[in-house]
Design a protein around this motif. Structure first.
Motif, mmCIF file in Angstrom:
data_model
loop_
_atom_site.group_PDB
_atom_site.id
_atom_site.type_symbol
_atom_site.label_atom_id
_atom_site.label_comp_id
_atom_site.label_asym_id
_atom_site.label_seq_id
_atom_site.Cartn_x
_atom_site.Cartn_y
_atom_site.Cartn_z
ATOM 1 N N ASP A 162 0.822 -1.206 0.000
ATOM 2 C CA ASP A 162 0.000 0.000 0.000
ATOM 3 C C ASP A 162 0.862 1.265 0.000
ATOM 4 O OD1 ASP A 162 -2.073 -1.751 0.243
ATOM 5 O OD2 ASP A 162 -2.992 -0.766 1.971
ATOM 6 N N ASP A 163 0.317 2.320 -0.555
ATOM 7 C CA ASP A 163 0.831 3.695 -0.496
ATOM 8 C C ASP A 163 1.843 4.057 -1.592
ATOM 9 O OD1 ASP A 163 -0.766 3.862 1.783
ATOM 10 O OD2 ASP A 163 0.922 3.605 3.159
ATOM 11 N N HIS A 178 -5.479 9.360 -0.656
ATOM 12 C CA HIS A 178 -5.409 8.665 0.629
ATOM 13 C C HIS A 178 -6.330 9.293 1.676
ATOM 14 C CE1 HIS A 178 -3.644 6.211 3.856
ATOM 15 N NE2 HIS A 178 -3.088 5.490 2.896
ATOM 16 N N HIS A 204 -5.656 3.365 -4.514
ATOM 17 C CA HIS A 204 -5.707 3.432 -3.047
ATOM 18 C C HIS A 204 -6.350 4.757 -2.642
ATOM 19 C CE1 HIS A 204 -4.586 2.185 0.904
ATOM 20 N NE2 HIS A 204 -3.493 2.907 1.049
#
Ligand code: ZN
Length: 289
Positions: free
Chosen positions: A92-93, A176, A172
């Protein structure tokens, strides 16, 4: 707190293995998804070792193989033991360390993984990106000045290279954001805007979404409905086992770090922590009903 958790991991794992033996066979399509984040240079060796152990103990699925299982295709590697279910690896990220890990560790083992990124943050550079990472990803728990250059995010060209290596890039969120804080236009932009922007840059359809923060309080029915309109699969950060029977928008995942003690990693992989997340997993699976 964590130390105590690691100390009880060994007896807990022993108990878990007894339970797994009594549970009967898992569904043939059962698998787990692992969720990792930034892998700092000091953890690369640990990740390499973890990957080697993982490969010995179970099948590592590519995103395509996991998709086939979720779509109901007959499993090529049917699960036969709760303790050694196949796994899909996700990150993730979109930290740049993921690019190094993919090029060095994953490539060496022929492993294909899923990478979830936030286009609006990818589009930023330097101080602006560091500030956005601090406020949106770390929610202000980290000062932006502590975010060094090696903690920048992958660029579009690096993400393109990831795809060329055979990995899958998913969304994602645009920036965010916590979906449960958003409504209307802002919610739609965060969800479908992310996929559209990635598609524009990488010239490839985006089928996967992972909502930011991943816990049950970070998602609501309206958000999941919007996700299901645009994407084919949605991964949460709630622990548990997936199979053909799991809703494609209620996929479960185990957050891990590469340098956790081995016994604790085994406990995670063998389902020892699932019990505490069962209620959230059930709530997520009913969200689209
Ligand atoms: Zn995240």
């Amino acid at each position: 707190m964590n130390k105590l958790r690691y100390q009880v991991a060994a007896p807990w794992l022993t108990a878990r293995r007894v339970i797994n033996n009594f549970k009967g066979r898992p569904p043939a399509s059962a698998f787990r998804i692992l969720m990792l984040h930034d892998i700092p240079a000091v953890q690369i060796m640990a990740f390499e070792r973890f990957l080697e152990d993982l490969k010995v103990s179970r099948k590592i699925l590519s995103p395509e193989e996991a998709e086939l299982l979720l779509d109901g295709a007959p499993p090529e590697h049917p699960a036969n033991d709760w303790g050694s279910l196949p796994v899909l690896i996700s990150f993730d990220d979109g930290f740049v360390s993921n690019f190094g890990v993919a090029a060095k560790c994953l490539a060496g083992h022929g492993v294909k993984a899923l990478f979830f990124v936030c286009p609006e943050l990818v589009d930023l550079e330097g101080e602006a990106q560091a500030r956005a990472i601090a406020s949106n990803i770390f929610r202000g728990n980290l000062d932006w000045r502590q975010i060094s250059e090696d903690r920048r995010l992958m660029t579009w060209s690096e993400l393109g290279e990831l795809r060329a290596m055979g990995h899958t890039v998913g969304a994602h969120g645009m920036g965010h954001q916590r979906l449960s804080d958003l409504t209307g236009e802002a919610l739609a932009r965060e969800i479908s805007g992310a996929g559209a922007r990635i598609e524009e840059e990488l010239k490839a359809r985006v089928d996967w979404y992972a909502f930011a923060f991943g816990n049950i309080d970070s998602i609501h029915g309206d958000a999941l409905a919007l996700i299901s309109n645009y994407y084919k699969y949605c991964r949460s950060g709630i622990r548990g086992v997936n199979s053909e029977a799991t809703g494609r928008y209620a996929l479960l995942a185990d957050q891990i770090e590469a340098d956790l003690p081995d016994t604790y990693l085994d406990l995670v992989l063998e389902g020892g922590l699932d019990g505490r997340y069962r209620q959230s997993a059930g709530q997520l699976s009913r969200m689209l009903e």
